[in-house]
Design a protein around this motif. Structure first.
Motif, PDB file in Angstrom:
ATOM      1  N   LYS A 229      50.220  53.840  23.078  1.00 57.45           N
ATOM      2  CA  LYS A 229      49.640  54.591  24.369  1.00 57.45           C
ATOM      3  C   LYS A 229      50.552  54.546  25.476  1.00 57.45           C
ATOM      4  O   LYS A 229      50.710  55.461  26.373  1.00 57.45           O
ATOM      5  CB  LYS A 229      48.329  54.185  24.659  1.00 57.45           C
ATOM      6  CG  LYS A 229      47.200  54.748  23.912  1.00 57.45           C
ATOM      7  CD  LYS A 229      46.019  54.633  24.551  1.00 57.45           C
ATOM      8  CE  LYS A 229      44.927  55.534  23.954  1.00 57.45           C
ATOM      9  NZ  LYS A 229      43.504  55.051  24.103  1.00 57.45           N
ATOM     10  N   PHE A 230      51.366  53.267  25.633  1.00 57.55           N
ATOM     11  CA  PHE A 230      51.954  53.113  27.066  1.00 57.55           C
ATOM     12  C   PHE A 230      53.579  52.577  26.692  1.00 57.55           C
ATOM     13  O   PHE A 230      53.396  51.603  25.871  1.00 57.55           O
ATOM     14  CB  PHE A 230      51.393  52.203  27.627  1.00 57.55           C
ATOM     15  CG  PHE A 230      50.041  52.644  28.271  1.00 57.55           C
ATOM     16  CD1 PHE A 230      49.808  53.387  29.327  1.00 57.55           C
ATOM     17  CD2 PHE A 230      48.693  52.295  27.615  1.00 57.55           C
ATOM     18  CE1 PHE A 230      48.694  53.886  29.763  1.00 57.55           C
ATOM     19  CE2 PHE A 230      47.596  52.716  28.010  1.00 57.55           C
ATOM     20  CZ  PHE A 230      47.363  53.681  29.116  1.00 57.55           C
TER      21      PHE A 230
ATOM     22  N   GLU B 238      45.306  46.636  42.388  1.00 61.14           N
ATOM     23  CA  GLU B 238      43.838  47.433  42.044  1.00 61.14           C
ATOM     24  C   GLU B 238      44.143  49.013  41.660  1.00 61.14           C
ATOM     25  O   GLU B 238      43.337  49.443  40.958  1.00 61.14           O
ATOM     26  CB  GLU B 238      43.197  47.489  43.510  1.00 61.14           C
ATOM     27  CG  GLU B 238      42.780  46.046  43.812  1.00 61.14           C
ATOM     28  CD  GLU B 238      42.307  46.218  45.246  1.00 61.14           C
ATOM     29  OE1 GLU B 238      43.174  46.032  46.257  1.00 61.14           O
ATOM     30  OE2 GLU B 238      41.086  46.311  45.372  1.00 61.14           O
ATOM     31  N   LYS B 239      45.221  49.500  42.519  1.00 59.31           N
ATOM     32  CA  LYS B 239      45.246  50.952  42.332  1.00 59.31           C
ATOM     33  C   LYS B 239      45.948  51.147  40.890  1.00 59.31           C
ATOM     34  O   LYS B 239      45.430  52.195  40.228  1.00 59.31           O
ATOM     35  CB  LYS B 239      46.466  51.635  43.189  1.00 59.31           C
ATOM     36  CG  LYS B 239      45.968  51.883  44.551  1.00 59.31           C
ATOM     37  CD  LYS B 239      47.090  52.598  45.306  1.00 59.31           C
ATOM     38  CE  LYS B 239      46.825  52.310  46.979  1.00 59.31           C
ATOM     39  NZ  LYS B 239      48.267  52.858  47.505  1.00 59.31           N
ATOM     40  N   VAL B 240      46.767  50.229  40.123  1.00 57.77           N
ATOM     41  CA  VAL B 240      47.124  50.237  38.857  1.00 57.77           C
ATOM     42  C   VAL B 240      46.022  50.160  38.056  1.00 57.77           C
ATOM     43  O   VAL B 240      45.869  50.942  36.952  1.00 57.77           O
ATOM     44  CB  VAL B 240      47.950  48.984  38.729  1.00 57.77           C
ATOM     45  CG1 VAL B 240      48.424  48.974  37.057  1.00 57.77           C
ATOM     46  CG2 VAL B 240      49.413  49.167  39.607  1.00 57.77           C
ATOM     47  N   LYS B 241      44.926  49.346  38.389  1.00 54.92           N
ATOM     48  CA  LYS B 241      44.045  49.293  37.276  1.00 54.92           C
ATOM     49  C   LYS B 241      43.203  50.402  37.029  1.00 54.92           C
ATOM     50  O   LYS B 241      42.752  51.191  36.144  1.00 54.92           O
ATOM     51  CB  LYS B 241      43.053  48.118  37.634  1.00 54.92           C
ATOM     52  CG  LYS B 241      43.270  46.613  37.222  1.00 54.92           C
ATOM     53  CD  LYS B 241      42.476  45.581  37.750  1.00 54.92           C
ATOM     54  CE  LYS B 241      41.102  45.380  37.027  1.00 54.92           C
ATOM     55  NZ  LYS B 241      40.285  44.422  37.628  1.00 54.92           N
ATOM     56  N   LYS B 242      42.657  50.935  38.487  1.00 57.61           N
ATOM     57  CA  LYS B 242      42.141  52.328  38.544  1.00 57.61           C
ATOM     58  C   LYS B 242      42.877  53.333  37.850  1.00 57.61           C
ATOM     59  O   LYS B 242      42.151  54.030  37.069  1.00 57.61           O
ATOM     60  CB  LYS B 242      41.775  52.591  39.951  1.00 57.61           C
ATOM     61  CG  LYS B 242      40.612  53.240  40.353  1.00 57.61           C
ATOM     62  CD  LYS B 242      40.296  53.292  41.816  1.00 57.61           C
ATOM     63  CE  LYS B 242      39.215  52.284  42.281  1.00 57.61           C
ATOM     64  NZ  LYS B 242      39.110  52.083  43.673  1.00 57.61           N
TER      65      LYS B 242
ATOM     66  N   VAL C 298      43.462  54.439  29.351  1.00 56.27           N
ATOM     67  CA  VAL C 298      43.237  53.517  28.358  1.00 56.27           C
ATOM     68  C   VAL C 298      42.277  54.175  27.549  1.00 56.27           C
ATOM     69  O   VAL C 298      42.192  54.193  26.476  1.00 56.27           O
ATOM     70  CB  VAL C 298      42.934  52.161  28.812  1.00 56.27           C
ATOM     71  CG1 VAL C 298      42.457  51.320  27.680  1.00 56.27           C
ATOM     72  CG2 VAL C 298      44.198  51.588  29.548  1.00 56.27           C
ATOM     73  N   GLU C 299      41.200  54.649  28.326  1.00 58.58           N
ATOM     74  CA  GLU C 299      39.932  55.101  27.540  1.00 58.58           C
ATOM     75  C   GLU C 299      40.103  56.328  27.030  1.00 58.58           C
ATOM     76  O   GLU C 299      39.621  56.754  25.865  1.00 58.58           O
ATOM     77  CB  GLU C 299      38.696  55.067  28.550  1.00 58.58           C
ATOM     78  CG  GLU C 299      38.447  53.729  28.969  1.00 58.58           C
ATOM     79  CD  GLU C 299      37.624  53.587  30.308  1.00 58.58           C
ATOM     80  OE1 GLU C 299      37.447  54.914  30.980  1.00 58.58           O
ATOM     81  OE2 GLU C 299      37.264  52.582  30.920  1.00 58.58           O
TER      82      GLU C 299
ATOM     83  N   GLY D 121      42.463  61.244  23.626  1.00 52.87           N
ATOM     84  CA  GLY D 121      43.317  62.378  23.332  1.00 52.87           C
ATOM     85  C   GLY D 121      44.727  62.018  23.474  1.00 52.87           C
ATOM     86  O   GLY D 121      45.076  60.994  24.175  1.00 52.87           O
ATOM     87  N   PHE D 122      45.354  62.797  22.750  1.00 53.16           N
ATOM     88  CA  PHE D 122      46.895  62.779  23.051  1.00 53.16           C
ATOM     89  C   PHE D 122      47.189  63.300  24.517  1.00 53.16           C
ATOM     90  O   PHE D 122      47.104  64.563  24.614  1.00 53.16           O
ATOM     91  CB  PHE D 122      47.489  63.745  22.042  1.00 53.16           C
ATOM     92  CG  PHE D 122      49.068  63.566  22.058  1.00 53.16           C
ATOM     93  CD1 PHE D 122      50.037  62.453  21.733  1.00 53.16           C
ATOM     94  CD2 PHE D 122      49.565  64.915  22.564  1.00 53.16           C
ATOM     95  CE1 PHE D 122      51.205  62.703  21.730  1.00 53.16           C
ATOM     96  CE2 PHE D 122      51.341  64.689  22.644  1.00 53.16           C
ATOM     97  CZ  PHE D 122      51.750  63.870  22.405  1.00 53.16           C
ATOM     98  N   VAL D 123      47.989  62.746  25.257  1.00 52.80           N
ATOM     99  CA  VAL D 123      48.536  63.128  26.550  1.00 52.80           C
ATOM    100  C   VAL D 123      49.989  63.686  26.433  1.00 52.80           C
ATOM    101  O   VAL D 123      50.987  62.798  26.097  1.00 52.80           O
ATOM    102  CB  VAL D 123      48.345  62.050  27.521  1.00 52.80           C
ATOM    103  CG1 VAL D 123      49.071  62.502  28.908  1.00 52.80           C
ATOM    104  CG2 VAL D 123      47.052  61.218  27.705  1.00 52.80           C
TER     105      VAL D 123
END
Lengths: 613, 184
Positions: free
Chosen positions: B120-121, B151-155, B161-162, B165-167
């Motif tokens: 995914k990443f 914090e922004k990264v997490k958000k 992550v959830e 679908g294919f981005v």
């Protein structure tokens, strides 16, 4: 963006007001494109011209919007958010009353930020943030391509070189070689096929002068290259630019196409016998390609490995032909010198460093951005008068110039003049123009390690001293910051550093040890604290610090515990929480989320005390 | 992009390489330009692509391989669905780039220079993106985010992550947005 590539002059068809949004990469990263789009909608139907420019220099105030009217002066708004656009349109553009609380710079009144612009001396940046970089007419309206016209119509190539030599212009890429001399070598080299190369491989991390100039006023660089080509007798030029700068590449391509169309590039420029073409080569991400012989290899499509000089590129450069390589900023100075004369240029600066220098001011500085100052200004003047002092409210600790090849200048030497020779004397270099301001929360050993990590992976591997030496330097620095430093490590770093300098072929290898040697020279006590006290005075090195909850201040809200990525913080609601030191990854997330300042960082001896708690 | 090996024998894909080589091969010293264009088309440069370029240009595969391993721009592995760059320039380093990288690694399980096991990443460290006054800088799928915090990264990444679908990888011009608004 192209459909708005209209003129910046305010005198078209009854338009009396121009709105100019700064759209260089840093402005766009701060949200300027949205602001531009909002203006586009808001200004529909009004007799107002919406345009954009590159970098206005005040990066710290991005997004920036300038409102200019024919009779009402110039007002620059800072940190403009889309929500503010309606009020600017209503009160200022329609109502005629600028919103002074939001204005950061104006030619009518002195704002608190005015010194940032007024203390500068803008030659290269004069039209950056003013002209539309995607419209050649905009450049022409401020006297663009007048210098090449003057050179072609009234000067011989020798006279051009003579004028550049008289100006005292030295290479702005870092090495500071006299530009006129470089051109005359290339001119004197036999052969008809010669090349001009513009080095836009701005590899120093923390430097963005060349990107800004190319994104804001690409034609000025093209014109400088044209003049160089005429002076040297070259008909072809390459711009070698980092692929990491997509917007600069895009604007250069537009500029080249427009210059070709208008006859400023191509054959028989301005009906003369001079022809010149410019091609773009995108760099593929190798720092060493800033070195001229490596750059030439890369232009030729090969691995960018430096080679022994002589022969110098002026004798045998790209494709074995005489080549002159100059930096973006050097070229951007050339049209001004031709138009205003070498003597006007040499009025600025010191005896051996003439003119101005553009710096990318970043780090812990209140007013970070692109600044152009006369050579000979002191570091203190840049930091406090132009830059407005430190952003953090903390104390100035060091100023780093020259990127990975440069040095760290301690606050105690901040009255040093900024010129090639004075900086060299204290172990730093002018470099290409990155200037990083570090406050007292910066660990100097960590800074040295940071640069070594970079240069180690960027060493091309040709010379043993550089290839293996950088690895060893880094290894020693790593063990020092890991709390495993040994007695004698500092001396070992010094010895190794000197040997790498002596044993490396190119500028990269020769300057690799500078960050290490200057931090040892000026901040030896910090190295000693790491080695002997196992303490990081700036509380940065993870192996030497601990995070701890201050029981008195902790309200037991549990926020840190929820955010902790390793689950190291536990406790009961409304009771002080505790951090498990074994599990703690020292990421610092808990400190940033704690609303009660209840988490502290300890190092060295006091850390031992905490551990015992 | 789920199974890159299945793509590599497709005639259509070699067509793109053939076109690129045809377009640039007349230029002197075009090897790097050709490789850059191939990567821009496929997202990476695979072994079979190098062989095809070698066939067409006459440049030995070993020489092409030496070029792609020398320059940091070239990737030998396919990109993940999401492409993240964390700037590690000096200003960003001082502003806490390391913490941003760690947060990204923690959320995505991608190691720097590699793709996460779930594909995914892809996380890349870059030397400097030139936005030094707004650090730490991070890009996600070519969109630039300023003044990042863990914090922004997490958000930001949690949603990706959830996302099952294919981005689609944006091929268009880089879109840039401010990270600031994500905190709310």
């Amino acid at each position: 963006m192209n459909e708005h590539a209209n003129s910046t002059s305010a005198n078209t068809s009854g338009v009396t007001t121009v709105v100019n949004v700064g759209l260089a990469s840093c402005g766009i990263a701060a949200g300027a494109q949205k602001v531009y789009d909002t203006f586009k909608t808001a200004l529909e139907g009004l007799a107002v011209e919406l345009t954009f420019s590159g970098c206005m220099g005040m990066c710290y105030n991005e997004p920036l919007v300038e409102v200019r009217s024919l009779n009402g002066g110039r007002y620059i708004y800072g940190k403009v958010q889309p929500e503010q656009v309606a009020r600017i349109v209503h009160e200022h553009i329609q109502g005629g009353t600028p919103i002074m609380d939001w204005v950061v710079y104006s030619d009518r009144i002195k704002t608190p930020d005015a010194d940032f612009i007024d203390k500068q001396q803008r030659i290269i940046l004069k039209h950056c943030g003013v002209v539309n970089p995607e419209n050649i007419d905009s450049y022409l309206s401020v006297g663009g391509y007048k210098a090449i016209e003057k050179a072609l119509k009234s000067m011989t190539p020798e006279q051009v070189i003579e004028e550049i030599s008289r100006s005292g212009l030295r290479g702005r890429g870092g090495a500071g070689f006299p530009t006129g001399t470089k051109w005359s070598f290339a001119r004197k080299s036999p052969g008809r096929e010669k090349y001009v190369i513009c080095n836009a491989d701005e590899g120093d991390p923390g430097a963005f002068m060349d990107r800004s100039v190319l994104e804001s006023n690409p034609h000025s660089v093209l014109e400088g290259m044209l003049i160089a080509g005429y002076a040297m007798g070259a008909e072809n030029g390459y711009i070698y630019i980092r692929a990491e700068y997509p917007l600069a590449i895009k604007r250069l391509k537009i500029a080249i196409a427009q210059a070709l169309e208008k006859g400023y590039l191509g054959s028989h420029i301005l009906d003369s016998n001079f022809s010149f073409n410019i091609m773009i080569r995108e760099g593929a991400g190798a720092f060493v390609c800033g070195e001229e012989t490596a750059l030439i290899a890369s232009v030729e499509g090969k691995r960018g490995m430096p080679r022994i000089r002589p022969p110098f590129p002026a004798q045998s450069g790209v494709w074995g032909k005489p080549t002159s390589i100059n930096n973006v900023e050097t070229f951007a100075n050339v049209p001004w010198i031709i138009l205003n004369g070498g003597d006007s240029f040499s009025r600025f600066g010191t005896e051996n460093s003439k003119g101005t220098k553009v710096f990318a001011l970043a780090g812990s500085i209140a007013r970070g951005g692109l600044v152009e100052v006369p050579m000979g200004i002191t570091i203190n003047e840049i930091v406090y008068d132009v830059g407005g002092g430190l952003s953090s409210g903390r104390k100035l600790k060091a100023v780093q110039t020259g990127g990975p090849s440069g040095g760290c200048i301690p606050a105690s030497l901040a009255d040093t003049q900024v010129d090639y020779d004075s900086l060299k004397k204290i172990g730093a270099i002018m470099g290409s123009g990155g200037m990083l301001i570090m406050d007292d929360s910066t660990c100097m050993v960590d800074v040295a390690k940071f640069f070594l990590k970079f240069t180690k992976s960027e060493s091309c591997g040709k010379c043993t001293f550089c290839r293996v030496g950088t690895k060893q330097l880094l290894k020693i620095l790593e063990r020092i910051t890991n709390g495993e430093g040994r007695d004698g490590d500092i001396e070992l770093l010094e010895e190794l550093g000197q040997k790498i300098s002596a044993g490396a072929l190119c500028g990269l290898g020769q300057t690799v040890p500078n960050p290490v040697l200057t931090t040892i020279k000026y901040f030896r006590h910090e190295y000693e604290a790491h080695i002997f006290d196992k303490a990081c005075p700036a509380k940065k090195c993870k192996a030497l610090i601990s995070y701890q909850v201050l029981a008195d201040a902790c309200k037991g809200c549990g926020r840190c515990s929820r955010e902790c990525p390793t689950g190291a913080i536990t406790g009961e609601k409304k009771m002080p929480f505790t951090i498990n030191q074994e599990m703690c990854a020292r990421c610092g997330l808990c400190i940033s989320v704690c609303k009660f300042n209840a988490i502290t960082v300890t190092t060295g001896k006091e850390r031992g005390e905490v551990k015992g708690v | 992009m789920s199974n890159p090996d299945s793509l590599k024998f497709s005639a259509e894909n070699f067509d793109a390489i053939d076109q690129i080589v045809n377009k640039y091969n007349s230029d002197k010293g075009a090897a790097i330009m050709i490789l850059q264009q191939v990567q821009a088309t496929y997202g990476y440069i695979g072994q079979s692509m190098l062989e095809r370029i070698s066939q067409l240009t006459g440049i030995p595969t070993s020489e092409l391989f030496s070029i792609v391993t020398f320059y940091s721009q070239f990737r030998l592995e396919p990109l993940g669905e999401n492409f993240i760059q964390v700037c590690h320039g000096t200003a960003c380093h001082l502003a806490g780039a390391e913490r941003i990288s760690e947060a990204v690694q923690h959320v995505t399980e991608a190691k720097p220079g590699h793709t996460s096991p779930d594909g995914k990443f892809t996380l890349e460290h870059v030397a400097c993106l030139g936005c030094c006054s707004h650090g730490p800088i991070m890009t996600l799928n070519n969109e630039t985010f300023a003044r990042m915090t863990p914090e922004k990264v997490k958000k930001m990444l949690k949603q990706k992550v959830e996302d099952k679908g294919f981005v689609e990888q944006s091929q268009s011009q880089s879109r840039l947005t401010e990270g600031r608004e994500l905190s709310e």
